[in-house]
Design a protein around this motif. Structure first.
Motif, mmCIF file in Angstrom:
data_model
loop_
_atom_site.group_PDB
_atom_site.id
_atom_site.type_symbol
_atom_site.label_atom_id
_atom_site.label_comp_id
_atom_site.label_asym_id
_atom_site.label_seq_id
_atom_site.Cartn_x
_atom_site.Cartn_y
_atom_site.Cartn_z
ATOM 1 N N PRO A 7 0.826 -1.206 0.000
ATOM 2 C CA PRO A 7 0.000 0.000 0.000
ATOM 3 C C PRO A 7 0.857 1.252 0.000
ATOM 4 C CG PRO A 7 -0.769 -1.597 1.616
ATOM 5 C CD PRO A 7 0.544 -2.088 1.113
ATOM 6 N N PHE A 8 0.522 2.154 -0.940
ATOM 7 C CA PHE A 8 1.170 3.451 -1.045
ATOM 8 C C PHE A 8 2.682 3.327 -1.073
ATOM 9 C CE2 PHE A 8 -2.730 4.093 1.527
ATOM 10 C CZ PHE A 8 -3.491 4.602 0.509
ATOM 11 N N ALA A 9 3.159 2.491 -1.975
ATOM 12 C CA ALA A 9 4.613 2.345 -2.108
ATOM 13 C C ALA A 9 5.219 3.649 -2.578
ATOM 14 C CB ALA A 9 4.936 1.233 -3.098
ATOM 15 N N SER A 10 6.235 4.076 -1.883
ATOM 16 C CA SER A 10 6.877 5.336 -2.254
ATOM 17 C C SER A 10 7.891 5.089 -3.337
ATOM 18 C CB SER A 10 7.547 5.972 -1.033
ATOM 19 O OG SER A 10 8.543 5.107 -0.544
ATOM 20 N N SER A 11 8.170 6.091 -4.107
ATOM 21 C CA SER A 11 9.117 5.982 -5.215
ATOM 22 C C SER A 11 10.390 6.711 -4.846
ATOM 23 C CB SER A 11 8.513 6.580 -6.493
ATOM 24 O OG SER A 11 9.484 6.623 -7.495
ATOM 25 N N SER A 12 11.515 5.999 -4.970
ATOM 26 C CA SER A 12 12.802 6.621 -4.660
ATOM 27 C C SER A 12 13.301 7.478 -5.798
ATOM 28 C CB SER A 12 13.827 5.523 -4.339
ATOM 29 O OG SER A 12 13.979 4.669 -5.448
ATOM 30 N N SER A 13 12.697 7.315 -6.972
ATOM 31 C CA SER A 13 13.145 8.087 -8.123
ATOM 32 C C SER A 13 12.066 9.033 -8.604
ATOM 33 C CB SER A 13 13.540 7.132 -9.249
ATOM 34 O OG SER A 13 12.436 6.333 -9.633
ATOM 35 N N LEU A 67 0.273 10.608 -1.415
ATOM 36 C CA LEU A 67 -0.273 11.020 -2.701
ATOM 37 C C LEU A 67 0.835 11.489 -3.633
ATOM 38 C CD1 LEU A 67 -2.690 11.692 -4.548
ATOM 39 C CD2 LEU A 67 -2.794 13.934 -3.433
ATOM 40 N N ASN A 68 1.723 12.316 -3.133
ATOM 41 C CA ASN A 68 2.824 12.826 -3.950
ATOM 42 C C ASN A 68 3.757 11.713 -4.419
ATOM 43 O OD1 ASN A 68 2.083 15.507 -3.909
ATOM 44 N ND2 ASN A 68 3.243 15.970 -2.061
ATOM 45 N N ASP A 69 3.997 10.727 -3.558
ATOM 46 C CA ASP A 69 4.899 9.634 -3.908
ATOM 47 C C ASP A 69 4.315 8.753 -5.000
ATOM 48 O OD1 ASP A 69 6.816 10.415 -2.149
ATOM 49 O OD2 ASP A 69 6.190 9.073 -0.538
ATOM 50 N N TYR A 70 3.008 8.644 -5.057
ATOM 51 C CA TYR A 70 2.405 7.662 -5.948
ATOM 52 C C TYR A 70 1.813 8.247 -7.218
ATOM 53 C CZ TYR A 70 0.189 3.331 -7.297
ATOM 54 O OH TYR A 70 -0.161 2.212 -7.989
ATOM 55 N N ILE A 71 1.429 9.521 -7.196
ATOM 56 C CA ILE A 71 0.593 10.069 -8.255
ATOM 57 C C ILE A 71 1.257 10.039 -9.616
ATOM 58 C CG2 ILE A 71 1.290 12.473 -8.061
ATOM 59 C CD1 ILE A 71 -2.317 11.182 -8.415
ATOM 60 N N SER A 72 2.579 10.196 -9.686
ATOM 61 C CA SER A 72 3.244 10.254 -10.982
ATOM 62 C C SER A 72 3.567 8.881 -11.539
ATOM 63 C CB SER A 72 4.535 11.075 -10.886
ATOM 64 O OG SER A 72 5.475 10.396 -10.087
ATOM 65 N N ASN A 73 3.355 7.826 -10.760
ATOM 66 C CA ASN A 73 3.679 6.478 -11.207
ATOM 67 C C ASN A 73 2.430 5.640 -11.457
ATOM 68 O OD1 ASN A 73 6.473 6.940 -10.921
ATOM 69 N ND2 ASN A 73 6.336 6.543 -8.740
ATOM 70 N N THR A 74 1.313 6.292 -11.656
ATOM 71 C CA THR A 74 0.071 5.552 -11.816
ATOM 72 C C THR A 74 -0.816 6.244 -12.829
ATOM 73 O OG1 THR A 74 -1.811 4.624 -10.611
ATOM 74 C CG2 THR A 74 -1.130 6.827 -10.011
ATOM 75 N N ILE A 75 -1.894 5.592 -13.205
ATOM 76 C CA ILE A 75 -2.917 6.208 -14.049
ATOM 77 C C ILE A 75 -3.876 6.940 -13.120
ATOM 78 C CG2 ILE A 75 -4.800 5.799 -15.670
ATOM 79 C CD1 ILE A 75 -3.318 3.352 -16.654
ATOM 80 N N SER A 76 -3.750 8.241 -13.050
ATOM 81 C CA SER A 76 -4.605 9.051 -12.181
ATOM 82 C C SER A 76 -5.695 9.697 -13.026
ATOM 83 C CB SER A 76 -3.781 10.112 -11.459
ATOM 84 O OG SER A 76 -3.079 10.910 -12.400
#
Length: 482
Positions: free
Chosen positions: A101-107, A290-299
């Motif tokens: 759940p809500f995996a954060s992105s290191s990049s 939200l910030n960690d996930y929003i750019s890596n998904t279909i929002s």
């Protein structure tokens, strides 16, 4: 040492020679020959059963070589299959996101990097998400106007290049309809095809470009902090949805409950609130999540004509005053904004009139109050000028847009044909068409000045999503009315 002659003499009775004549000698010779013949026969049989050592060793070598070749061949084949399986699993996991759940992105790309891709670098206002308290029976208090402060990552939509190729988010590979034919999905009327898919893709691209141009023209990029409170995020399925109430929220709440693991049979018979069920499986994210996930998904978000959504919210929440919370709110509106009392014998409305409701909105807006989520403007509720949404769907093309989202996320097996037909018809047809037909009657209750005041609140929504607001001046009362 025994000599052969001695051995033969000893072998014959009476010491006779093996070559002697007479019965005794002949019998002895016969016995010796028979014994030797038997010995040779035994040796022949043994040699047949046990081949020579050199021949046995050669056969074993050939057998070992054959076994080794088979092992190598099957090993290479197994490694090839394993490699293909790992490649497929890696591609699937990279497209659908982390299962945690809500995996954060290191990049995660920075705001400047995202914004510069579209030719505009702005800075979003920062802060932390304020704590919010529930104001309703179901605990839905978030998402009200001017309530949140959080940092948002922004990005201009990627434009169409000179060569005509569209540069956009990487979606999972789109699956073609089975057997190459049209396929009925969300309801029995709508037919999905490659032409529909291409039209949807074109519309989505144009909507994003229009939205970001309006955001830039009004200088509001990053002005409204992202409202993480109202997002539903499913990292395991690679989608994030900002829930705009009164804009097909019931349909996608149903879909998210299916993604959350509830069976269709359970959802049809349960009396529990859909949003309560969904929040058990998809908790409200924080601003950082939200910030960690929003750019890596279909929002995505689904928008509706602003005044149709406003009228739908009024009719559902205040006109009948069935809910305790809205009944109390309606009483407060009537007490403050009802200037005249009905004539004797006339029927008294159970709740505020549409005019009184709009007067309440104008007053509330000018005083800086927080808006209820059912009529909060989208520009401050889902903050599309602060979040780079992948897709902007519309109620007017709801069936087509929803299927496009489902197919891009690779969720056909989970979601397509899971909505009961009667429910799909009621959600997508009845509510929208009834409200649209009632627009002239309700707006005839107000005058031009009040319409102008209300448009001060919602005009930006009209512009962001390409709706026409000028037609409403033909519905309202003229200045010299009465």
């Amino acid at each position: 040492m025994f000599h052969k002659s001695t051995f033969l003499k000893g072998a014959c009775p009476g010491g006779a020679s093996s070559i002697g004549l007479g019965p005794v000698g002949g019998s002895c010779s016969t016995n010796v020959n028979s014994a030797m013949g038997e010995k040779r026969e035994r040796l022949r049989k043994m040699s047949a059963l046990f081949p020579p050592v050199k021949l046995l060793t050669k056969r074993r070598c050939y057998l070992c070589i054959k076994i080794a070749i088979l092992v190598v061949v099957f090993g290479l084949y197994f490694m090839l299959l394993l490699r293909e399986s790992m490649s497929a699993l890696t591609g699937s996991s990279s497209s659908s996101g982390s299962s945690a759940p809500f995996a954060s992105s290191s990049s995660m790309p920075s705001f400047a990097a995202l914004a510069s891709r579209g030719g505009m670098v702005k800075k979003a206002t920062g802060g932390k998400l304020d704590g919010m308290q529930d104001s309703k029976r179901h605990g839905r208090a978030g998402g009200k106007h001017g309530n949140n402060a959080a940092e948002g990552r922004l990005a201009r939509p990627l434009k169409i290049g000179a060569g005509g190729d569209k540069q956009r988010h990487q979606f999972p590979p789109q699956q073609a309809p089975p057997d190459g034919g049209n396929h009925s999905t969300l309801n029995p009327v709508y037919e999905y095809s490659d032409e529909m898919n291409a039209a949807a893709e074109t519309d989505f691209n144009e909507r994003r470009m229009m939205l970001w141009n309006v955001c830039a023209d009004h200088r509001i990029i990053g002005k409204y902090p992202p409202n993480a409170w109202e997002f539903f995020i499913s990292p395991g399925h690679g989608i994030a949805w900002c829930n705009i109430f009164k804009a097909a929220s019931s349909t996608w709440m149903y879909y998210f409950n299916i993604l959350g693991g509830y069976s269709v049979q359970y959802l049809q018979r349960t009396k529990a609130s859909p949003i309560d069920l969904a929040r058990k499986r998809f908790p409200r994210p924080t601003a950082n999540e939200l910030n960690d996930y929003i750019s890596n998904t279909i929002s995505f978000l689904i928008v509706r004509e602003p005044f149709e959504r406003l009228l739908s919210a009024y009719r559902n929440k205040l006109e009948g005053c069935r809910n305790k919370y809205y009944k109390l709110l309606g009483e407060q509106i009537v007490k403050k904004f009802r200037k005249t009392h009905p004539l004797k014998g006339a029927k008294t409305p159970h709740g505020p009139t549409f005019r009184e409701f709009l007067e309440f909105l104008v007053s509330h807006y000018r005083s800086g109050g927080r808006f209820d989520e059912h009529w909060s403007p989208v520009y401050s509720f889902c903050t599309p000028c602060s979040i780079n949404f992948t897709l902007i769907a519309k109620m007017e093309t709801f069936q087509r847009d929803s299927e496009y989202i489902i197919r891009q996320a690779g969720l056909e097996t989970l979601l397509l044909n899971k909505m009961p037909r009667y429910k799909a018809r009621w959600i997508t047809n009845r509510s929208a068409s009834d409200t649209r037909n009632l627009i002239p009657r309700y707006f005839a209750q107000i005058d031009e000045k009040l319409l102008t005041d209300v448009l001060e609140i919602y005009q930006l929504d009209f512009e962001l999503f390409g709706y026409n607001s000028t037609k409403y001046y033909s519905y309202v009362q003229s200045p010299d009315y009465g």
